[in-house]
Scaffold this active site. Structure first.
Site, PDB file in Angstrom:
ATOM      1  N   LYS A 241       0.692  -1.302  -0.071  1.00 51.01           N
ATOM      2  CA  LYS A 241       0.017  -0.043   0.163  1.00 51.01           C
ATOM      3  C   LYS A 241       0.799   1.199  -0.155  1.00 51.01           C
ATOM      4  O   LYS A 241       2.051   1.177   0.389  1.00 51.01           O
ATOM      5  CB  LYS A 241      -0.768   0.019   1.096  1.00 51.01           C
TER       6      LYS A 241
ATOM      7  N   ARG B 145     -11.137   0.343  14.970  1.00 52.39           N
ATOM      8  CA  ARG B 145     -10.859   1.097  13.674  1.00 52.39           C
ATOM      9  C   ARG B 145     -11.804   0.282  12.700  1.00 52.39           C
ATOM     10  O   ARG B 145     -12.711   0.025  12.725  1.00 52.39           O
ATOM     11  CB  ARG B 145      -9.336   0.978  13.503  1.00 52.39           C
TER      12      ARG B 145
ATOM     13  N   MET C  47       8.759  25.480   2.192  1.00 55.29           N
ATOM     14  CA  MET C  47       7.924  24.345   1.310  1.00 55.29           C
ATOM     15  C   MET C  47       8.902  23.816   0.174  1.00 55.29           C
ATOM     16  O   MET C  47       8.795  22.721  -0.070  1.00 55.29           O
ATOM     17  CB  MET C  47       6.938  25.127   0.556  1.00 55.29           C
TER      18      MET C  47
ATOM     19  N   TYR D 189      12.152  32.093   6.928  1.00 54.61           N
ATOM     20  CA  TYR D 189      10.974  32.771   7.283  1.00 54.61           C
ATOM     21  C   TYR D 189      10.951  32.951   8.745  1.00 54.61           C
ATOM     22  O   TYR D 189      11.274  31.902   9.580  1.00 54.61           O
ATOM     23  CB  TYR D 189       9.438  31.984   7.132  1.00 54.61           C
TER      24      TYR D 189
HETATM   25  C1  PLP Z   1      -0.300  -1.446   6.904  1.00 56.50           C
HETATM   26  C2  PLP Z   1      -1.111  -2.733   7.158  1.00 56.50           C
HETATM   27  C3  PLP Z   1      -0.347  -3.933   7.409  1.00 56.50           C
HETATM   28  C4  PLP Z   1       1.144  -3.811   7.534  1.00 56.50           C
HETATM   29  O1  PLP Z   1       1.731  -3.424   8.403  1.00 56.50           O
HETATM   30  P1  PLP Z   1       3.363  -3.139   8.926  1.00 56.50           P
HETATM   31  O2  PLP Z   1       3.359  -2.944  10.311  1.00 56.50           O
HETATM   32  O3  PLP Z   1       3.610  -2.159   8.056  1.00 56.50           O
HETATM   33  O4  PLP Z   1       3.865  -4.566   8.623  1.00 56.50           O
HETATM   34  C5  PLP Z   1      -0.792  -5.301   7.696  1.00 56.50           C
HETATM   35  N1  PLP Z   1      -2.245  -5.255   8.039  1.00 56.50           N
HETATM   36  C6  PLP Z   1      -2.854  -4.266   7.593  1.00 56.50           C
HETATM   37  C7  PLP Z   1      -4.477  -4.350   7.892  1.00 56.50           C
HETATM   38  C8  PLP Z   1      -2.433  -3.089   7.281  1.00 56.50           C
HETATM   39  O5  PLP Z   1      -3.168  -1.982   7.179  1.00 56.50           O
END
Ligand code: PLP
Length: 369
Positions: free
Chosen positions: A42, A136, A312, A264
């Site tokens: 991801k 969550r 930035m 700045y």
């Molecule tokens: C991001 C995620 C992972 C991976 O977690 P890491 O700690 O980065 O290995 C695994 N399962 C879910 C549901 C996640 O959202």
């Protein structure tokens, strides 16, 4: 600096990705667990490149791919990866046709999601997603029974196949915390419930990187590894290899007197004559503004402080009396051969390494090797 060395310097800020580190980290996890390894790619492979990380992980023993959105799953397929892919965070109206067409499994966190998926014209594989102590994503424990009964009905009706059941642990980065064994027991209770409902989820998966490294009882049939692939260990228990190096040529060099305000707000005023080197990178490129006043960068082989606020597009570094010229290479972070690491940047910014590696902006060019 000699001419050949100068010629080797890149002409623009560059994020170099070392896939051999990803390969080595993957093999380490594959060796460490009895079951399968899902490579979680991801957020553009945690900022390392989704396609490159996915292909490297598969070439080194990962047998599943995990992503958040369906669109990321489609990107995994576009990268030519054939292994099973799971996408775990989608709206109720997820495009089931696209999931079916690209052979992407969907996590199902609620009855509403299940109803929408079961009502679609296309058959998909699903993983029941249980909330095992995070409040969550996933179904809350009081919804598990109805979700499982409905999933079984949808399976019998030929609408879906339940191939997996998943949970996630909140406290895995704190080994020994009671929430870890509690979450694991909750999850196994959920698995038993699913079986009593007539479901036979073949892939039970709970552990991400930290739990994989510190909680063997959570390994089950598969572990989901994201951070660990790119060398981040939230549990601080293993030494994994970092895969990123962020460099930039110095854009400009200026000699200043004592008493000169920098950037700045003049948050920093020089207290002696010194040399300032300008880096063409700022918070839009992923250098956190909150690290201003603490961060360091390696210039001319020496760690030099960032001075004034990171803006930035640019950052000023006090290089003192070092002979630095425009075009010389500055190393913002790297695997740790003297230059600052991603962990140090995270500490300077009051965050975690994940946020640094996923935050490098799109105008930084990538080089993958
Ligand atoms: C991001 C995620 C992972 C991976 O977690 P890491 O700690 O980065 O290995 C695994 N399962 C879910 C549901 C996640 O959202």
């Amino acid at each position: 600096m000699s001419a050949p060395a100068r010629a080797a310097v890149r002409t623009a800020p560059t994020l170099a990705v070392d896939l051999s580190a990803v390969a080595e980290n993957t093999r380490r996890f594959v060796r460490a667990v009895p079951g399968e390894v899902m490579a979680v790619v991801k957020a553009d492979g945690f900022g390392h490149g989704l396609a490159a990380v996915a292909r490297t992980a598969v070439a080194n023993g990962a047998t599943w791919l995990g992503v958040t959105s369906l669109a990321e799953g489609v990107a995994v397929r576009a990268a030519g990866v054939n292994e099973p892919v799971l996408s775990w965070l989608n709206p109720v109206e997820v495009e089931v046709a696209a999931a079916a067409r690209h052979r992407i499994d969907l996590a199902v966190p609620s009855l509403r999601h299940l109803d929408a998926i079961a009502a679609a014209q296309h058959h998909v594989r699903i993983h029941l997603q249980l909330d095992t102590g995070m409040a969550r994503d996933g179904a809350a424990p009081d919804e598990w029974a109805s979700l499982m009964a409905a999933a079984r009905r949808a399976e019998v009706a030929g609408r879906v196949t339940v191939v997996g059941i998943m949970g996630h642990l909140a406290m895995a980065a704190w080994p020994g915390h009671p929430a870890n064994s509690r979450g694991t027991e909750e999850f196994l209770r959920g698995v038993a419930m699913a079986e009593r409902s007539g479901l036979r989820p073949a892939v039970r998966h709970l552990a991400a990187t930290a739990a994989t490294l510190t909680l063997p009882s959570a390994h089950l049939d598969m572990v989901r590894i994201g951070a660990g692939l790119v060398g981040i260990d939230p549990s601080d228990s293993a030494s994994l290899r970092r895969a990123l190096r962020l460099t930039t040529p110095v854009a400009q060099v200026r000699r200043v007197e004592a008493g000169v305000g920098i950037g700045y707000g003049h948050t920093r005023v020089t207290c002696r004559p010194t040399t300032l080197a300008l880096l063409p990178l700022g918070y839009a490129d992923g250098l956190p503004r909150s690290a201003s006043g603490r961060a360091q960068v390696l210039v001319a082989g020496r760690r030099c402080p960032v001075v004034g606020v990171i803006s930035m597009d640019q950052t000023v570094v006090d290089v003192g009396e070092c002979p630095v010229e425009p075009g010389d290479e500055a190393v913002v972070f790297g695997p740790g051969d003297g230059e600052p690491t991603v962990d140090e940047w995270a500490a300077w910014a009051g965050t975690i390494p994940h946020e640094i590696v996923t935050g490098i902006g799109s105008r930084v060019s990538r080089s993958v090797r």
